[in-house]
Design an enzyme around this catalytic site. Sequence first.
Site, PDB file in Angstrom:
ATOM      1  N   ASP A   1      38.562 -12.483  17.105  1.00 54.69           N
ATOM      2  CA  ASP A   1      39.754 -11.894  17.722  1.00 54.69           C
ATOM      3  C   ASP A   1      39.581 -11.728  19.234  1.00 54.69           C
ATOM      4  OD1 ASP A   1      41.275 -11.710  15.440  1.00 54.69           O
ATOM      5  OD2 ASP A   1      40.291  -9.846  14.823  1.00 54.69           O
TER       6      ASP A   1
ATOM      7  N   ILE B   1      45.719 -18.361  16.612  1.00 52.44           N
ATOM      8  CA  ILE B   1      45.944 -19.811  16.486  1.00 52.44           C
ATOM      9  C   ILE B   1      47.089 -20.109  15.524  1.00 52.44           C
ATOM     10  CG2 ILE B   1      44.892 -22.003  15.762  1.00 52.44           C
ATOM     11  CD1 ILE B   1      42.201 -20.830  16.765  1.00 52.44           C
TER      12      ILE B   1
ATOM     13  N   ASN C   1      30.804 -14.456  13.452  1.00 55.95           N
ATOM     14  CA  ASN C   1      30.952 -13.686  12.201  1.00 55.95           C
ATOM     15  C   ASN C   1      30.292 -14.443  11.056  1.00 55.95           C
ATOM     16  OD1 ASN C   1      32.990 -15.530  10.978  1.00 55.95           O
ATOM     17  ND2 ASN C   1      34.139 -14.906  12.799  1.00 55.95           N
TER      18      ASN C   1
ATOM     19  N   CYS D   1      42.301 -21.433   7.900  1.00 53.58           N
ATOM     20  CA  CYS D   1      41.322 -20.762   7.038  1.00 53.58           C
ATOM     21  C   CYS D   1      40.158 -20.225   7.878  1.00 53.58           C
ATOM     22  CB  CYS D   1      40.837 -21.790   6.018  1.00 53.58           C
ATOM     23  SG  CYS D   1      39.887 -21.097   4.703  1.00 53.58           S
ATOM     24  N   ALA D   2      40.117 -20.601   9.144  1.00 52.91           N
ATOM     25  CA  ALA D   2      38.994 -20.190   9.994  1.00 52.91           C
ATOM     26  C   ALA D   2      38.989 -18.679  10.213  1.00 52.91           C
ATOM     27  CB  ALA D   2      39.086 -20.908  11.340  1.00 52.91           C
TER      28      ALA D   2
ATOM     29  N   LYS E   1      21.257 -16.452  31.926  1.00 56.90           N
ATOM     30  CA  LYS E   1      20.934 -15.524  30.844  1.00 56.90           C
ATOM     31  C   LYS E   1      20.928 -14.087  31.361  1.00 56.90           C
ATOM     32  CE  LYS E   1      17.301 -14.432  27.580  1.00 56.90           C
ATOM     33  NZ  LYS E   1      15.903 -14.616  27.237  1.00 56.90           N
TER      34      LYS E   1
END
Length: 406
Positions: free
Chosen positions: A279, A308, A210, A274-275, A289
């Site tokens: 989800d 967490i 994100n 704060c991370a 790959k």
Amino acid sequence: MGHLFQRKIIIGVCGGIAAYKSAELVRLLQKAGADVRVIMTQGAQAFITPLTLQALSGHSVHTELLDEEAERGMGHIELARWADAIIVAPAAAETLSSLNAGAANNLLTTVCLASSAPIFLAPAMNQQMWAQPATQQNISALVAKGFHMIGPESGEQACGDIGSGRMSEPSDIVNVVDSFFPSRELQNKHVVITAGPTREAIDPVRYLTNHSSGKMGFALARAAIEAGAKVTLISGPVNLETPGRVNRVDVISALDMLAACREVCKEADIFIACAAVADYRPRSVAQQKLKKTGEDNLTLVLEQNPDIVATIANEYPDLLCVGFAAETENLLEQARVKRAKKQLDIIIANDVAAQPVFGSDTNSVTIISENKEHTISSSTKLEIARQSIAEIARLTSSNKSNATRA
Ligand code: C5P
């Protein structure tokens, strides 16, 4: 008073008759326990000698930007990073103009430009110079940019004029700077902070993540250090420098982050999540790959990551736990519900619809605890971090962590 102990303060001295007061300023800051370094402009050296300020501060005075010898000692960037605060006193009209323009035309303005520390300006000049629209425009713009003004005072001036432009007394300057710093209220506390995004591998070259920059978590780490805490910062992949004295643990995925948190929280007092934890993670990580399948669509099966902060709050009930709620609607209601659900002492609600938050240096939040809700509008992340740490310290000292948990 008492907040300046071991603070690292740069005093920038500009040319002007008030430069003689800088000697008293250095002495008072030293007496308060601060570690003081002095930068003098060329003009300042016409009014007071570097030797005087060197004797008072106990360190060589910095005067030149491109001085090889000085750069070998503590270079200008190092000096800028070293400072917890910069006080420019006296701040001459020309320096105010340069600072407003972002000019790096001497050592003092360069260090100010290169520093993220709070900068206090104590102007001193003739009353006519102070009253000029150009000076006043510079002052307004500097305040808008986050500089802190101290004075000037009104009264009789060295040139015989009477009016506004006298530098504030050194004791008043020290009081303002002292009250700016939080007290050492988290002394002997171990604060664990998570920051940044997590990366969830899809295959050896791809991952889900994100936009989190980690800036808020890093600002909290810095504010907790300022408050005297021992800090462990558990960070996902970010491009930020670790604040001084912070113990940083780098992790990649949510599962790594949880494992690191479980370990360090064994000996912690406060946990701040704060991370921006992902989800979900891909249910299986391909060993090779992934190739195009020839189909228009590809289905990626995800499974939920553990929460967490909720896990830590549950496993370590004595820990004071703080979480964040980034919401796009019904901010406060959702944050209150989240605080209860995750069993947190404090939740910091953050409206991500109202402003560009990710990667930005400013933010608006509401700090929600059991019996208090406090909104901070449009402030720097460091200012928000400092106020959040003050609220956390208040709860810690009143020892309500378990009693007030939602
Ligand atoms: O549920 P939501 O992701 O909105 O909650 C945000 C808060 O929960 C933040 O404090 C975040 O660090 C924490 N969190 C966590 N682990 C997760 C998801 C969120 O610690 N898996």
